[in-house]
Scaffold this active site. Structure first.
Site, PDB file in Angstrom:
ATOM      1  N   ARG A   1     -13.485   7.957  41.368  1.00 23.11           N
ATOM      2  CA  ARG A   1     -14.249   6.611  41.722  1.00 23.11           C
ATOM      3  C   ARG A   1     -15.394   6.794  40.892  1.00 23.11           C
ATOM      4  NH1 ARG A   1     -15.652   4.250  47.475  1.00 23.11           N
ATOM      5  NH2 ARG A   1     -13.638   3.524  47.474  1.00 23.11           N
TER       6      ARG A   1
ATOM      7  N   HIS B   1     -10.279  -2.309  42.188  1.00 22.10           N
ATOM      8  CA  HIS B   1     -10.002  -1.188  43.288  1.00 22.10           C
ATOM      9  C   HIS B   1      -8.353  -1.525  43.678  1.00 22.10           C
ATOM     10  CE1 HIS B   1     -10.502   1.296  46.621  1.00 22.10           C
ATOM     11  NE2 HIS B   1     -11.268   0.646  47.367  1.00 22.10           N
TER      12      HIS B   1
ATOM     13  N   GLN C   1      -6.919  -0.134  47.218  1.00 18.10           N
ATOM     14  CA  GLN C   1      -7.281  -0.979  48.303  1.00 18.10           C
ATOM     15  C   GLN C   1      -6.137  -2.003  48.259  1.00 18.10           C
ATOM     16  OE1 GLN C   1      -9.862  -0.690  50.729  1.00 18.10           O
ATOM     17  NE2 GLN C   1      -8.582  -2.171  51.578  1.00 18.10           N
TER      18      GLN C   1
ATOM     19  N   ASP D   1     -15.286  -9.542  51.684  1.00 18.69           N
ATOM     20  CA  ASP D   1     -15.918  -8.222  51.071  1.00 18.69           C
ATOM     21  C   ASP D   1     -17.395  -8.157  51.172  1.00 18.69           C
ATOM     22  OD1 ASP D   1     -16.269  -5.610  50.153  1.00 18.69           O
ATOM     23  OD2 ASP D   1     -15.555  -5.999  48.325  1.00 18.69           O
TER      24      ASP D   1
ATOM     25  N   CYS E   1     -11.960  -4.950  53.262  1.00 20.43           N
ATOM     26  CA  CYS E   1     -11.733  -3.555  52.876  1.00 20.43           C
ATOM     27  C   CYS E   1     -12.355  -2.439  53.423  1.00 20.43           C
ATOM     28  CB  CYS E   1     -11.703  -3.275  51.427  1.00 20.43           C
ATOM     29  SG  CYS E   1     -13.589  -3.410  50.598  1.00 20.43           S
TER      30      CYS E   1
ATOM     31  N   ARG F   1      -4.529   2.501  53.999  1.00 20.89           N
ATOM     32  CA  ARG F   1      -4.885   3.209  52.819  1.00 20.89           C
ATOM     33  C   ARG F   1      -4.350   4.772  52.692  1.00 20.89           C
ATOM     34  NH1 ARG F   1      -9.923   2.116  50.287  1.00 20.89           N
ATOM     35  NH2 ARG F   1      -8.952   3.520  48.739  1.00 20.89           N
TER      36      ARG F   1
END
Ligand code: CP
Ligand code: NVA
Length: 306
Positions: free
Chosen positions: A107, A134, A137, A225, A264, A292
């Protein structure tokens, strides 16, 4: 070498296979204790290193638990505890870690660092979120939608708010899975034009709007988001510019009846989504969070070709 850096770089058939594997592996362990290893321990004898330059709850936990369920082992590292945080190069770090571990999840603040790591190291690399994308996700999101009975081919998904990293991966996914994407963002917060162009070049349908209501019209899914992503500096301005894009009951009412709400997480109730929507009957956010785990396991197996 199979890296999982961005969905636009991976064939639709491969992504489909990853999603199918995630669903099958999830179904095979229904009711099992969470620490029990999957049949055949597919990643026994493998070690995953996870490097975090930013905070994480879901990505960290899903990769860690996922690797253990696959029979493998994990190492959690933050860049600030590593020499990376004192200026050691990405390239040297990649070469060194490739001698110790079988696969790396990163990340990172800068997307290019993940690309450079993958290019210099000699083990598969997974993008666990960057400033640009991402993809892990979105695999979990699509798994969730299929589990809810949505046929992705021909479905209409509306993204509302900031055209950020998560939005970019939705754009990448549209041509791969055959859904159409409505991107409703405030002026100045548009999704990256090059990604939209690339998705359209692959016959993806991406429609761009500057109003949330226009974006959600006819949508089977509404996605929100945070308005302030990790690394964003201008929080007050963002919250005020993006306030008209909050997903509330009225906006959900403008989408198709029974539209699914995704986020998310982490969420900020009263900013990008009302409590009534995220905690309401149309919200699938906790199934999405759980997925996930299942999606990440399938990505790990795909990268290691097991
Ligand atoms: N959605 C997501 O990536 O969550 P974390 O930041 O907690 O990993
Ligand atoms: N867009 C958010 C996603 C967090 C999982 C961020 O980058 O902070």
């Amino acid at each position: 070498m199979r890296h999982f850096l961005d969905m636009c770089d991976i064939a639709a058939s491969e992504l489909r296979a990853i999603l199918d594997d995630a669903k099958a592996t999830k179904a095979a362990r229904q009711g099992w204790p969470k620490g029990k290893v999957d049949a055949g321990a597919p990643l026994a004898d493998h070690i995953l290193a996870m490097i975090f330059e930013k905070s994480s709850t879901r990505t960290r936990t899903s990769f860690d638990v996922g690797m253990r369920q696959l029979g493998g082992q994990t190492m959690f590292m933050t860049s600030s505890d590593m020499q990376l945080g004192r200026g050691e190069t990405i390239e040297d770090t990649a070469k060194v870690l490739s001698r110790f571990v079988d696969i790396v999840m990163i990340r990172a603040n800068n997307h290019q660092d993940v690309v450079d790591f993958a290019e210099t190291g000699s083990v598969p690399v997974i993008n666990g979120l960057t400033n640009k994308s991402h993809p892990c996700q979105i695999m979990a999101d699509l798994q969730t939608l299929e589990e809810k009975g949505l046929d992705l081919k021909g479905a209409r998904i509306a993204w509302v708010g900031d055209g950020n990293n998560v939005c970019a991966s939705f754009i990448d996914a549209a041509p791969k899975f055959g859904f159409s994407l409505a991107v409703g963002t405030a002026i100045g917060y548009e999704a990256p034009a090059d990604r939209i162009e690339a998705a359209r070049a692959e016959q993806g349908r991406i429609d761009v709007f500057t109003s949330a209501a226009d974006a959600v019209a006819g949508a089977d899914v509404v996605v929100a988001d945070t308005f302030v992503s990790m690394g964003d500096k201008d929080a007050d301005k963002r919250l005020s510019d993006l306030a008209p894009f909050m997903v509330d009951d009225q906006l959900m009412g403008a989408a198709n009846g029974g539209a699914i709400f995704l986020h998310c997480l982490p969420a900020h109730r009263g900013e990008e989504v009302s409590a009534s929507v995220i905690d309401g009957p149309q919200s699938a956010v906790f199934d999405e969070a759980e997925n996930r785990l299942h999606a990440q396991k399938a990505i790990l197996k795909w990268c290691l070709e097991t």
